[in-house]
Design an enzyme around this catalytic site. Structure first.
Site, PDB file in Angstrom:
ATOM      1  N   ASP A 222      19.240  14.609   9.433  1.00  0.00           N
ATOM      2  CA  ASP A 222      18.775  15.863  10.066  1.00  0.00           C
ATOM      3  C   ASP A 222      17.983  16.746   9.344  1.00  0.00           C
ATOM      4  O   ASP A 222      18.125  18.353   9.519  1.00  0.00           O
ATOM      5  CB  ASP A 222      20.342  16.669  10.247  1.00  0.00           C
ATOM      6  CG  ASP A 222      21.210  15.634  10.843  1.00  0.00           C
ATOM      7  OD1 ASP A 222      20.937  14.960  11.828  1.00  0.00           O
ATOM      8  OD2 ASP A 222      22.468  15.836  10.342  1.00  0.00           O
TER       9      ASP A 222
ATOM     10  N   GLY B 156      14.893  16.674  10.377  1.00  0.00           N
ATOM     11  CA  GLY B 156      13.648  16.874  11.199  1.00  0.00           C
ATOM     12  C   GLY B 156      12.736  15.863  11.069  1.00  0.00           C
ATOM     13  O   GLY B 156      11.501  15.767  11.442  1.00  0.00           O
TER      14      GLY B 156
ATOM     15  N   HIS C 289      17.837  12.178  16.618  1.00  0.00           N
ATOM     16  CA  HIS C 289      16.675  12.572  16.245  1.00  0.00           C
ATOM     17  C   HIS C 289      16.210  13.365  17.467  1.00  0.00           C
ATOM     18  O   HIS C 289      16.075  13.123  18.666  1.00  0.00           O
ATOM     19  CB  HIS C 289      15.599  11.507  16.205  1.00  0.00           C
ATOM     20  CG  HIS C 289      15.734  10.785  14.871  1.00  0.00           C
ATOM     21  ND1 HIS C 289      15.034   9.271  14.489  1.00  0.00           N
ATOM     22  CD2 HIS C 289      16.756  10.997  13.899  1.00  0.00           C
ATOM     23  CE1 HIS C 289      15.388   9.219  13.184  1.00  0.00           C
ATOM     24  NE2 HIS C 289      16.404   9.893  12.920  1.00  0.00           N
TER      25      HIS C 289
ATOM     26  N   THR D 155      30.445   9.117  12.109  1.00  0.00           N
ATOM     27  CA  THR D 155      30.034   9.573  13.489  1.00  0.00           C
ATOM     28  C   THR D 155      30.839   9.036  14.496  1.00  0.00           C
ATOM     29  O   THR D 155      30.781   9.134  15.710  1.00  0.00           O
ATOM     30  CB  THR D 155      28.504   9.371  13.815  1.00  0.00           C
ATOM     31  OG1 THR D 155      28.191   7.950  13.624  1.00  0.00           O
ATOM     32  CG2 THR D 155      27.588  10.009  12.665  1.00  0.00           C
TER      33      THR D 155
ATOM     34  N   ARG E 253      30.691 -12.299   8.828  1.00  0.00           N
ATOM     35  CA  ARG E 253      29.872 -13.474   9.609  1.00  0.00           C
ATOM     36  C   ARG E 253      30.855 -13.460  11.115  1.00  0.00           C
ATOM     37  O   ARG E 253      30.845 -14.488  11.693  1.00  0.00           O
ATOM     38  CB  ARG E 253      29.844 -14.783   9.159  1.00  0.00           C
ATOM     39  CG  ARG E 253      28.736 -15.221   8.455  1.00  0.00           C
ATOM     40  CD  ARG E 253      28.659 -14.672   7.042  1.00  0.00           C
ATOM     41  NE  ARG E 253      29.732 -15.215   5.981  1.00  0.00           N
ATOM     42  CZ  ARG E 253      29.921 -14.816   4.636  1.00  0.00           C
ATOM     43  NH1 ARG E 253      29.369 -13.913   4.397  1.00  0.00           N
ATOM     44  NH2 ARG E 253      30.546 -15.975   4.121  1.00  0.00           N
TER      45      ARG E 253
ATOM     46  N   ASP F 232      11.003  28.178   9.056  1.00  0.00           N
ATOM     47  CA  ASP F 232      11.325  29.560   9.593  1.00  0.00           C
ATOM     48  C   ASP F 232      12.737  29.826   9.744  1.00  0.00           C
ATOM     49  O   ASP F 232      13.012  30.887   9.776  1.00  0.00           O
ATOM     50  CB  ASP F 232      10.754  29.276  11.211  1.00  0.00           C
ATOM     51  CG  ASP F 232      11.535  28.105  11.768  1.00  0.00           C
ATOM     52  OD1 ASP F 232      11.555  27.003  10.970  1.00  0.00           O
ATOM     53  OD2 ASP F 232      11.947  28.120  12.961  1.00  0.00           O
TER      54      ASP F 232
HETATM   55  P1  IMP Z   1      28.388   6.475   9.657  1.00  0.00           P
HETATM   56  O1  IMP Z   1      26.901   6.316   9.631  1.00  0.00           O
HETATM   57  O2  IMP Z   1      28.713   6.937  11.148  1.00  0.00           O
HETATM   58  O3  IMP Z   1      29.493   5.402   9.340  1.00  0.00           O
HETATM   59  O4  IMP Z   1      28.856   7.914   8.837  1.00  0.00           O
HETATM   60  C1  IMP Z   1      28.912   8.042   7.570  1.00  0.00           C
HETATM   61  C2  IMP Z   1      28.325   8.997   6.762  1.00  0.00           C
HETATM   62  O5  IMP Z   1      26.911   9.448   7.463  1.00  0.00           O
HETATM   63  C3  IMP Z   1      29.084  10.179   7.546  1.00  0.00           C
HETATM   64  O6  IMP Z   1      29.103  11.494   6.685  1.00  0.00           O
HETATM   65  C4  IMP Z   1      27.962  10.671   8.905  1.00  0.00           C
HETATM   66  O7  IMP Z   1      28.193  12.059   9.123  1.00  0.00           O
HETATM   67  C5  IMP Z   1      26.709  10.436   8.050  1.00  0.00           C
HETATM   68  N1  IMP Z   1      25.717  10.272   9.145  1.00  0.00           N
HETATM   69  C6  IMP Z   1      25.512   9.107   9.711  1.00  0.00           C
HETATM   70  N2  IMP Z   1      24.413   9.118  10.283  1.00  0.00           N
HETATM   71  C7  IMP Z   1      23.953  10.548  10.395  1.00  0.00           C
HETATM   72  C8  IMP Z   1      22.590  11.020  10.747  1.00  0.00           C
HETATM   73  O8  IMP Z   1      21.908  10.499  11.562  1.00  0.00           O
HETATM   74  N3  IMP Z   1      22.500  12.295  10.354  1.00  0.00           N
HETATM   75  C9  IMP Z   1      23.535  12.895   9.496  1.00  0.00           C
HETATM   76  N4  IMP Z   1      24.644  12.282   9.153  1.00  0.00           N
HETATM   77  C10 IMP Z   1      24.785  11.091   9.370  1.00  0.00           C
HETATM   78 MG    MG Z   2      19.946  13.820  13.252  1.00  0.00          MG
END
Ligand code: IMP
Ligand code: MG
Length: 420
Positions: free
Chosen positions: A45, A47, A73, A159, A173, A339
């Site tokens: 996150d 950007g 994104h 997530t 596998r 900003d």
């Molecule tokens: P997972 O990728 O869903 O297995 O989550 C594992 C960790 O990565 C958690 O803390 C999620 O919040 C974080 N995470 C996974 N993808 C993102 C992302 O795109 N942005 C921010 N945090 C992420």
């Molecule tokens: Mg993101």
């Protein structure tokens, strides 16, 4: 001849046009390197999507090299917000012919990918994407397992889209690859359904050997933008285990695509915010008070693009950034959301005293020096002091600063000043 996978089916088989003749350059000019890699330096996150979109017109191919539907994104186009999860963020580049690739290391939720494409189609946005045949397919079993664990006390707060279980089953596998879904034999009920769904999206999704596509384009002189999802702080090995996601290191691109290049040729650009957010559990240096976090969240719209969860917010930590920049092989830095920081009245940052900052789980006690970056109230008024100080702390060249979510809200940074 290798098929040239392009958005415009009529151009298939023709040679990709090298971007040296591109007529579509936007304001944000980036290195002339054939390959450019965008990677997040914090916990996601930062950007990255906005930056990929801003530089997209310089490139012919857009490659997602890691992650899956866990990524979110956010890109603004014509004042409309798009949250992309699996489609590479180069989708809005001005070129008619563009190649979008989801690489071998990626995890794909085909149903969600089709929903994402349908959403773009309703806005008349043409999508044609190649998924690597080796990519791991996320099954409903993976999602169910991830959801069951997600909110349990002591969990890392994933997530919930099935990433961890899919990766585990891949190692066992047990999971299906994209090639399995494409095959007509040995189908399960789920892969059979996914194949039918893929048939409906036949003209927009193909399962293909993207290693061949990428290397073909490389030899033809096309420019390739590799887009990372998640970030170094969430890397399975180099992140803060166990609060991690999947492999995020740019070096993995070389092995994923069998590219005979050195990491230096990948021109790695690290993207960072002047503060830090985390959407799951895990260590967050300089975590803000609830009150400060609430303000930052509103100013910066810091809510998960995939889950909608409020993101935790922290003050900038050079202890976290310094090794992330080093181990990712970052050659330049783009600073985003300046900003947002301008709206804040606090700017602390930290660094280890007199030496190289190190990874540590209890850095509070080890912060011998707590350097405070200079405050500013608006970007045109005093922020250059902040950026030059920050550059010194992280010991890496900042080249661009982004100061808004719209295209064009980026300014080059050179000779310790903004190039307005
Ligand atoms: P997972 O990728 O869903 O297995 O989550 C594992 C960790 O990565 C958690 O803390 C999620 O919040 C974080 N995470 C996974 N993808 C993102 C992302 O795109 N942005 C921010 N945090 C992420
Ligand atoms: Mg993101």
């Amino acid at each position: 001849m290798v098929r040239h996978w392009a958005l415009d089916p009529a151009s298939e088989g023709s040679s990709p046009s090298p971007s040296t003749i591109s007529l579509f350059r936007r304001k944000m000019k980036i290195s002339d390197s054939q390959c450019v890699t965008i990677v997040g330096l914090q916990y996601g996150d930062e950007g990255k999507g906005k930056i990929v979109d801003a530089i997209a017109d310089n490139f012919d191919i857009f490659v997602r090299f890691n992650g899956g539907p866990n990524a979110g994104h956010t890109i603004y186009k014509d004042n409309k917000q798009y949250k992309l999860h699996q489609i590479p963020s180069g989708i809005f580049s001005g070129k008619e012919i563009k190649t979008l690739v989801i690489g071998p290391e990626c995890f794909v939720d085909i149903k969600k990918l089709c929903q994402e494409i349908s959403m773009l189609n309703t806005d008349n946005i043409k999508v044609r994407v190649a998924i690597d045949e080796r990519a791991t397919i996320i099954s409903c079993i993976d999602i169910q397992k991830d959801q069951e664990k997600k909110d349990v006390k002591g969990s890392i707060g994933t997530t919930g889209v099935g990433m961890g279980p899919a990766a585990a089953r891949r190692c066992m596998r047990e999971s299906h690859t994209a090639a399995d879904v494409n095959m007509r034999i040995n189908q399960t009920v789920e892969t059979y359904e996914l194949k039918s769904l893929l048939n409906e999206f036949r003209s927009q999704i193909d399962i293909y050997d993207t290693v061949e596509i990428v290397n073909h384009h490389l030899n033809a002189g096309s420019r390739i933008l590799f887009e990372g999802a998640q970030s170094i702080g969430l890397d399975l090995i180099h992140g803060e285990y166990p609060y991690v996601s999947q492999r995020c290191m740019p070096a993995n691109i070389l092995t994923s695509f069998g590219m005979h290049k050195s990491l230096r040729d990948m021109h790695i650009i690290g993207v960072m915010k002047p503060y830090v957010t985390r959407s799951g559990a895990g260590f967050l240096r300089g975590e803000m008070s609830d009150q400060d976090a609430a303000v930052m969240r509103i100013h910066g719209n810091e809510f998960g693009a995939t889950t909608g969860r409020p993101r935790r917010c922290g003050w900038l930590s050079c202890c976290q950034l310094y090794p992330a920049i080093n181990i990712s092989g970052c050659q330049e830095i783009i600073l985003t959301k300046l900003d947002i920081l301008a709206e804040s009245d606090k700017y602390p940052t930290c660094k280890e005293d007199g030496g190289i900052p190190i990874y540590t789980y209890e850095p509070e006690t080890k912060w011998i020096n707590r350097a405070i970056l200079p405050k500013f109230n608006d970007i045109k008024n005093g922020a250059n002091k902040f950026v030059s100080e920050l550059q010194k702390h992280i010991n890496a060249p900042i080249t661009w600063v982004s100061y808004g979510h719209n295209r064009g809200q980026e300014v080059a940074w050179k000779n310790n000043d903004f190039q307005w």
